[in-house]
Motif scaffolding. Structure first.
Motif, PDB file in Angstrom:
ATOM      1  N   ARG A  97       0.823  -1.213   0.000  1.00 56.35           N
ATOM      2  CA  ARG A  97       0.000   0.000   0.000  1.00 56.35           C
ATOM      3  C   ARG A  97       0.856   1.262   0.000  1.00 56.35           C
ATOM      4  NH1 ARG A  97      -4.484   0.815   0.840  1.00 56.35           N
ATOM      5  NH2 ARG A  97      -4.011   2.740   1.938  1.00 56.35           N
ATOM      6  N   ARG A 126      -9.220   1.742   3.635  1.00 58.23           N
ATOM      7  CA  ARG A 126      -7.968   2.498   3.476  1.00 58.23           C
ATOM      8  C   ARG A 126      -7.961   3.367   2.219  1.00 58.23           C
ATOM      9  NH1 ARG A 126      -3.101  -0.906   5.643  1.00 58.23           N
ATOM     10  NH2 ARG A 126      -2.313   1.188   6.010  1.00 58.23           N
ATOM     11  N   PRO A 127      -8.889   4.322   2.156  1.00 55.92           N
ATOM     12  CA  PRO A 127      -8.949   5.234   0.998  1.00 55.92           C
ATOM     13  C   PRO A 127      -7.720   6.157   0.954  1.00 55.92           C
ATOM     14  CG  PRO A 127     -10.511   5.897   2.683  1.00 55.92           C
ATOM     15  CD  PRO A 127      -9.896   4.621   3.165  1.00 55.92           C
ATOM     16  N   ILE A 128      -7.589   6.867  -0.168  1.00 58.01           N
ATOM     17  CA  ILE A 128      -6.489   7.823  -0.301  1.00 58.01           C
ATOM     18  C   ILE A 128      -7.030   9.202  -0.671  1.00 58.01           C
ATOM     19  CG2 ILE A 128      -4.758   6.069  -0.889  1.00 58.01           C
ATOM     20  CD1 ILE A 128      -5.079   6.947  -3.834  1.00 58.01           C
ATOM     21  N   HIS A 131      -4.885  12.189   0.267  1.00 56.31           N
ATOM     22  CA  HIS A 131      -3.704  12.362  -0.597  1.00 56.31           C
ATOM     23  C   HIS A 131      -4.127  13.144  -1.849  1.00 56.31           C
ATOM     24  CE1 HIS A 131      -1.423   8.728   1.189  1.00 56.31           C
ATOM     25  NE2 HIS A 131      -2.608   8.691   1.748  1.00 56.31           N
ATOM     26  N   SER A 168      -3.466  11.688   9.120  1.00 57.85           N
ATOM     27  CA  SER A 168      -3.138  10.592   8.194  1.00 57.85           C
ATOM     28  C   SER A 168      -1.628  10.572   7.991  1.00 57.85           C
ATOM     29  CB  SER A 168      -3.831  10.796   6.846  1.00 57.85           C
ATOM     30  OG  SER A 168      -3.197   9.982   5.842  1.00 57.85           O
ATOM     31  N   GLY A 170       0.175   8.616   5.910  1.00 57.61           N
ATOM     32  CA  GLY A 170       0.531   8.555   4.493  1.00 57.61           C
ATOM     33  C   GLY A 170       0.267   9.846   3.753  1.00 57.61           C
ATOM     34  N   GLU A 194       3.952  11.111  13.834  1.00 57.76           N
ATOM     35  CA  GLU A 194       4.628   9.832  14.080  1.00 57.76           C
ATOM     36  C   GLU A 194       6.134   9.986  13.873  1.00 57.76           C
ATOM     37  OE1 GLU A 194       1.609  10.060  13.501  1.00 57.76           O
ATOM     38  OE2 GLU A 194       0.604   8.380  14.413  1.00 57.76           O
ATOM     39  N   ASP A 311      -0.731   0.238  15.745  1.00 57.64           N
ATOM     40  CA  ASP A 311       0.095  -0.913  15.342  1.00 57.64           C
ATOM     41  C   ASP A 311       0.548  -1.747  16.530  1.00 57.64           C
ATOM     42  OD1 ASP A 311       1.766   0.802  12.588  1.00 57.64           O
ATOM     43  OD2 ASP A 311      -0.241  -0.027  12.817  1.00 57.64           O
ATOM     44  N   PHE A 334      -8.517   2.326  12.600  1.00 53.08           N
ATOM     45  CA  PHE A 334      -8.986   1.488  11.495  1.00 53.08           C
ATOM     46  C   PHE A 334     -10.305   0.832  11.860  1.00 53.08           C
ATOM     47  CE2 PHE A 334      -5.605   1.932   8.598  1.00 53.08           C
ATOM     48  CZ  PHE A 334      -4.418   2.027   9.319  1.00 53.08           C
ATOM     49  N   ARG A 377       0.189  -7.277  12.026  1.00 52.45           N
ATOM     50  CA  ARG A 377       0.214  -7.163  13.492  1.00 52.45           C
ATOM     51  C   ARG A 377      -0.629  -8.268  14.135  1.00 52.45           C
ATOM     52  NH1 ARG A 377       4.779  -4.295  13.229  1.00 52.45           N
ATOM     53  NH2 ARG A 377       4.480  -2.513  11.849  1.00 52.45           N
TER      54      ARG A 377
HETATM   55  C1  EPZ Z   1       0.504   4.101   8.169  1.00 55.78           C
HETATM   56  O1  EPZ Z   1      -0.529   3.672   7.295  1.00 55.78           O
HETATM   57  C2  EPZ Z   1       1.282   2.855   8.560  1.00 55.78           C
HETATM   58  N1  EPZ Z   1       1.869   2.252   7.354  1.00 55.78           N
HETATM   59  C3  EPZ Z   1       0.342   1.860   9.233  1.00 55.78           C
HETATM   60  O2  EPZ Z   1       1.131   0.738   9.649  1.00 55.78           O
HETATM   61  C4  EPZ Z   1      -0.252   2.530  10.478  1.00 55.78           C
HETATM   62  O3  EPZ Z   1      -1.160   1.640  11.085  1.00 55.78           O
HETATM   63  C5  EPZ Z   1      -0.966   3.827  10.068  1.00 55.78           C
HETATM   64  O4  EPZ Z   1      -0.053   4.687   9.365  1.00 55.78           O
HETATM   65  C6  EPZ Z   1      -1.510   4.588  11.275  1.00 55.78           C
HETATM   66  O5  EPZ Z   1      -0.463   4.899  12.144  1.00 55.78           O
HETATM   67  C7  EPZ Z   1       3.013   2.762   6.858  1.00 55.78           C
HETATM   68  O6  EPZ Z   1       3.538   3.747   7.365  1.00 55.78           O
HETATM   69  C8  EPZ Z   1       3.590   2.077   5.641  1.00 55.78           C
HETATM   70  P1  EPZ Z   1      -3.191   6.613   7.785  1.00 55.78           P
HETATM   71  P2  EPZ Z   1      -1.412   4.776   6.491  1.00 55.78           P
HETATM   72  O7  EPZ Z   1      -3.215   7.336   6.494  1.00 55.78           O
HETATM   73  O8  EPZ Z   1      -0.553   5.932   6.151  1.00 55.78           O
HETATM   74  C9  EPZ Z   1      -7.864   6.766   6.939  1.00 55.78           C
HETATM   75  C10 EPZ Z   1       1.663  -1.533   9.925  1.00 55.78           C
HETATM   76  O9  EPZ Z   1       1.108  -2.456  10.539  1.00 55.78           O
HETATM   77  N2  EPZ Z   1      -7.512   7.509   5.707  1.00 55.78           N
HETATM   78  O10 EPZ Z   1      -2.608   7.296   8.971  1.00 55.78           O
HETATM   79  O11 EPZ Z   1      -2.123   4.077   5.407  1.00 55.78           O
HETATM   80  C11 EPZ Z   1      -7.357   5.327   6.926  1.00 55.78           C
HETATM   81  O12 EPZ Z   1      -8.253   4.477   6.245  1.00 55.78           O
HETATM   82  C12 EPZ Z   1       0.830  -0.565   9.111  1.00 55.78           C
HETATM   83  O13 EPZ Z   1       2.900  -1.314   9.926  1.00 55.78           O
HETATM   84  C13 EPZ Z   1      -8.536   8.035   4.922  1.00 55.78           C
HETATM   85  O14 EPZ Z   1      -9.711   7.887   5.219  1.00 55.78           O
HETATM   86  O15 EPZ Z   1      -2.451   5.204   7.608  1.00 55.78           O
HETATM   87  C14 EPZ Z   1      -7.253   5.010   8.396  1.00 55.78           C
HETATM   88  O16 EPZ Z   1      -8.541   4.654   8.861  1.00 55.78           O
HETATM   89  C15 EPZ Z   1      -0.652  -0.912   9.135  1.00 55.78           C
HETATM   90  N3  EPZ Z   1      -8.201   8.734   3.796  1.00 55.78           N
HETATM   91  C16 EPZ Z   1      -6.839   6.354   9.012  1.00 55.78           C
HETATM   92  O17 EPZ Z   1      -7.189   7.351   8.049  1.00 55.78           O
HETATM   93  C17 EPZ Z   1      -6.899   8.946   3.437  1.00 55.78           C
HETATM   94  O18 EPZ Z   1      -6.659   9.619   2.403  1.00 55.78           O
HETATM   95  C18 EPZ Z   1      -5.344   6.466   9.292  1.00 55.78           C
HETATM   96  O19 EPZ Z   1      -4.681   6.110   8.097  1.00 55.78           O
HETATM   97  C19 EPZ Z   1      -5.877   8.403   4.251  1.00 55.78           C
HETATM   98  C20 EPZ Z   1      -6.204   7.700   5.376  1.00 55.78           C
END
Ligand code: EPZ
Length: 426
Positions: A97, A126-128, A131, A168, A170, A194, A311, A334, A377
């Motif tokens: 991802r 996990r939408p984007i 981004h 977020s 990412g 983070e 995590d 999540f 995890r």
């Molecule tokens: C990062 O994922 C980590 N992955 C995840 O680790 C971690 O659980 C997560 O951050 C939260 O800390 C990496 O760094 C490679 P988010 P990421 O964007 O960036 C929602 C592991 O086990 N969201 O912070 O994808 C999303 O669905 C992995 O090592 C939107 O709705 O997480 C989630 O519910 C798992 N729209 C929440 O936000 C978006 O455009 C947090 O996601 C982006 C996210």
């Protein structure tokens, strides 16, 4: 299929070396696309996800030199001289991802990108959208078609004031990288804090980016014309460290976590302390012990950093499954991150899920069983439960573990665990 076989109830004692953070190394590798100069990353963990990311970046035209001769992880040197291939294909994006992180850098470097939409996975949709919305605010024209994100910024990106509706990791990383080469100033409000985000920001600064507010919820980036190379060491993996801290507690042992950064583990150690686990910090080493292996129940709610990390939720649930008392674990990040619950129940755990909360009533007498891992995890949660359970536990779906834990069974065996990998790779 490969499996991990564990015979439980052996107190773990000794020192575990902590590897570089997977979730820092992945965006750091992508940052190599932002410059035509060599970017050297040291202390990169040897993980399947790292190999997949290297394959993706090679596909984009980056040359990647790999040196695994050191005893502190891999050293990768990434050089994206160009020409840059701006397409991230489905078969690669679907495997990891974090591939979506190439969107911002490709746009910033070349003015265009076609990135397959990453599918959801076991823990959520996990939408984007954050981004995409942020890049549009920076002037990108984005079209979603055929499962791909088609993005163009023919005149380059322009700085913008972006306020995330929720944290977020990412989206913060994608837009931070894009902003380093945008015209003008970008402000990212409600940015993720983070340690992996901070590590990326520090590396980008070393590459010549102009970033203020590093480590805070407000990042201010003054775009520059170009970035140059750097030599950066990846931060230690706080989730790996937290996982082995739970391994010490759940087996009633004592482990020294060599190389962990205590500043990244505040919420985890606070929760472990409330559960009755001894944590001491000294001489750059973290010592975690629990004399009896039986903790008190303690409630946690996952939050963005510096809160309790999502995590670590599954690993903490394994500890609470054998605690003396009840615990309420609430997952706020999540929507589907309790896939480990039915497998823990197979081992005798008493866990009831209500929406995004799980009530865990401790049962010190877990029994080993064959179980199935569903995500990274969740798989290590089952290993932890197997270390505490009576009898033999067989964890299936070992490939999940290999995505995020370097030499897990070697590290655990070295401190007294009766654990081995059996069967054949798929
Ligand atoms: C990062 O994922 C980590 N992955 C995840 O680790 C971690 O659980 C997560 O951050 C939260 O800390 C990496 O760094 C490679 P988010 P990421 O964007 O960036 C929602 C592991 O086990 N969201 O912070 O994808 C999303 O669905 C992995 O090592 C939107 O709705 O997480 C989630 O519910 C798992 N729209 C929440 O936000 C978006 O455009 C947090 O996601 C982006 C996210």
């Amino acid at each position: 299929m490969e499996q991990i076989r564990i015979k439980g109830r052996k107190p773990l004692r000794g020192t575990i070396p902590i590897s570089g953070a997977k979730n820092a190394a992945l965006p750091l590798m992508v940052a190599g696309l932002l410059t035509d100069q060599p970017l050297t990353l040291r202390g990169v963990p040897g993980l399947d996800d790292i190999d997949t990311m290297a394959e993706l970046l090679h596909n984009h035209g980056a040359q990647i030199d790999r040196d695994d001769s050191g005893d502190l992880g891999l050293t990768l040197t990434l050089t994206a001289k160009g020409p840059i291939d701006t397409v991230a294909p489905y078969d690669l994006v679907n495997r990891i991802r974090a591939s979506v992180l190439v969107l911002g850098p490709l746009l910033a470097r070349t003015g265009e990108a076609t990135v397959s939409m990453p599918g959801g996975d076991a823990i959520g949709i996990r939408p984007i959208d954050l981004h995409i919305k942020g890049l549009e605010e920076m002037g990108a024209e984005i079209r979603l078609e055929g499962g791909d994100v088609h993005a163009k910024a023919p005149n380059g990106l322009t700085g913008a004031n972006i306020r995330f509706p929720f944290v977020s990791v990412g989206a913060t990383e994608n837009l931070l990288m894009a902003a380093t080469l945008a015209r003008g100033t970008t402000i990212l409000e409600n940015a993720a804090q983070e340690p992996e985000v901070t590590d990326l920001a520090k590396c980008l600064s070393a590459m010549g980016a102009n970033i203020h507010g590093i480590g805070t919820q407000c990042l201010v980036v003054q775009g520059v014309d170009a970035l140059h190379g750097a030599d950066h060491t990846v931060v230690p993996d706080r989730i790996e460290a937290g996982t082995y801290a739970v391994a010490a507690a759940i087996t009633g042992g004592e482990l020294v976590l060599d190389g962990a950064d205590p500043d990244h583990l505040g919420a985890v150690f606070e929760a472990l302390g409330h559960a009755g686990v001894n944590v001491s910090i000294g001489l750059g080493k973290l010592r975690v012990s629990h004399p009896t292996g039986q903790c008190r129940g303690f409630d946690v709610m996952t939050k963005a950093f510096p809160g309790f990390p999502t995590d670590m939720q599954a690993q903490f649930m394994a500890l609470m499954a054998v605690a003396n008392g009840a615990s309420l674990i609430t997952e706020t990040i999540f929507e589907n991150r309790f896939m480990h619950v039915p497998e823990l129940v197979r081992m005798g755990a008493d866990v009831t899920v209500h929406g995004n909360s799980a009530m865990v009533r401790g049962n010190p007498a877990l029994r080993g069983a064959p179980v199935m891992a569903t995500d990274l995890r969740a798989s290590v949660c089952l290993v932890l439960a197997g270390l505490a359970a009576e009898g033999e536990t067989i964890v299936n779906g070992v490939f999940h573990l290999d995505r995020g834990y370097e030499r897990l069974e070697d590290k655990l065996r070295a401190v007294g665990a009766d654990i081995e990998r059996v069967g054949q790779p798929d």
